[in-house]
Design an enzyme around this catalytic site. Sequence first.
Site, PDB file in Angstrom:
ATOM      1  CG  ASP A  88      -7.753  -4.894   1.317  1.00 40.28           C
ATOM      2  OD1 ASP A  88      -9.047  -4.193   1.232  1.00 40.28           O
ATOM      3  OD2 ASP A  88      -6.874  -4.364   2.101  1.00 40.28           O
ATOM      4  CD  GLU A 144      -3.977   0.159  -3.276  1.00 35.13           C
ATOM      5  OE1 GLU A 144      -3.564   0.661  -2.188  1.00 35.13           O
ATOM      6  OE2 GLU A 144      -3.930  -0.993  -3.452  1.00 35.13           O
ATOM      7  NE  ARG A 148       2.156  -1.681   0.648  1.00 37.41           N
ATOM      8  CZ  ARG A 148       1.779  -1.390   1.791  1.00 37.41           C
ATOM      9  NH1 ARG A 148       0.528  -2.276   1.994  1.00 37.41           N
ATOM     10  NH2 ARG A 148       2.139  -0.973   2.701  1.00 37.41           N
ATOM     11  CG  HIS A 208      -4.695  -0.553   1.022  1.00 36.72           C
ATOM     12  ND1 HIS A 208      -3.634  -0.488   0.126  1.00 36.72           N
ATOM     13  CD2 HIS A 208      -4.154  -1.194   2.013  1.00 36.72           C
ATOM     14  CE1 HIS A 208      -2.524  -0.652   0.802  1.00 36.72           C
ATOM     15  NE2 HIS A 208      -2.873  -1.256   2.056  1.00 36.72           N
TER      16      HIS A 208
END
Length: 324
Positions: free
Chosen positions: A255, A260, A231, A292
């Site tokens: 990622d 985001e 996260r 993500h």
Amino acid sequence: MGKTGIAIYDCDEHEAQLFRTFAAQYGVEPTFIASAASAESAALASGHRAVSVNHKTEITHATLRALKAYGVAYICTRSVGCDHIDLEAAEKLGIAIGNVAYSPASVADYTLMLMLMAIRHARSVLRRADIHHYRLCAVPGRELRDMTVGIVGTGRIGQAVIDRLRGFGCRILAYDICPRAEAEYVTLGELLRQSDIVSLHMPLRADTHHLLDAKRIRGMKRGAIVINTARGPLIDTPALVQALEEGRLGGAALDVIEGEEGIFYRDCTDRPIRHPLLLRLQALPNVIISPHTAFYTEHALRDIVEATIRNCLAFERAKGELVT
């Protein structure tokens, strides 16, 4: 007796096809709602006690209140984490919340890929090759067997990463408040001081928000690489950017990133990106950003969809046997 109905918010066609396949097997009736779950779209779930949402959408108090008004009593998120749901509000409203587990191999494999890309300067190599610049990099890459890798969080995914790393012959350190893997556990501070690569696999909670804050980032081994497939808010992003720009850290492969939401999972090629820290990160040659996507494999999606249906059925049958 009619089939159990499940309202499914905001899933793409590939995911929808999996829902249709498993719905037929389990005897349920899926209702697909193209929009994200919100107070405005809550009426579309009318007549369904159980709904499915994804991890991309914040489920606020207002959304929960609206869903409750239309008869929703159970929400299953198609994710392990529930940090996007106002859990306190759900409890007060009497809405049960469930989550799902999926193949840890999806994120574990992706994590290893990011590690290897980072230590072999893959971003620079590929970008140079794209413009037919085929000289070797100015700095040679490194081999995992010569490095110490620190795994922060040793749940299912963290353990899967450790299992994969053993084949590379590197030294592995681990940190978790509940040690459960066969690994060399140390304090978080010691892990940060010794590790050439630090990989985050903790859930996002109040006590893990900015787990890597400015102080801890300053305590990391000089030249270390940060990997985050968990996260975004686990990292104090301004502190990370500063350490990278100053050359104290050797790189990052992310990622996930704070803020985001509203950017990842959208085509932003024709719109301005209003996330200065993301733009600063992407301007650095030693930083890899992906949207993500570590979880996104065929196997994981099948796990997610089947567990969602089983959870909703368990709730409807009042067994309380949630598949998590």
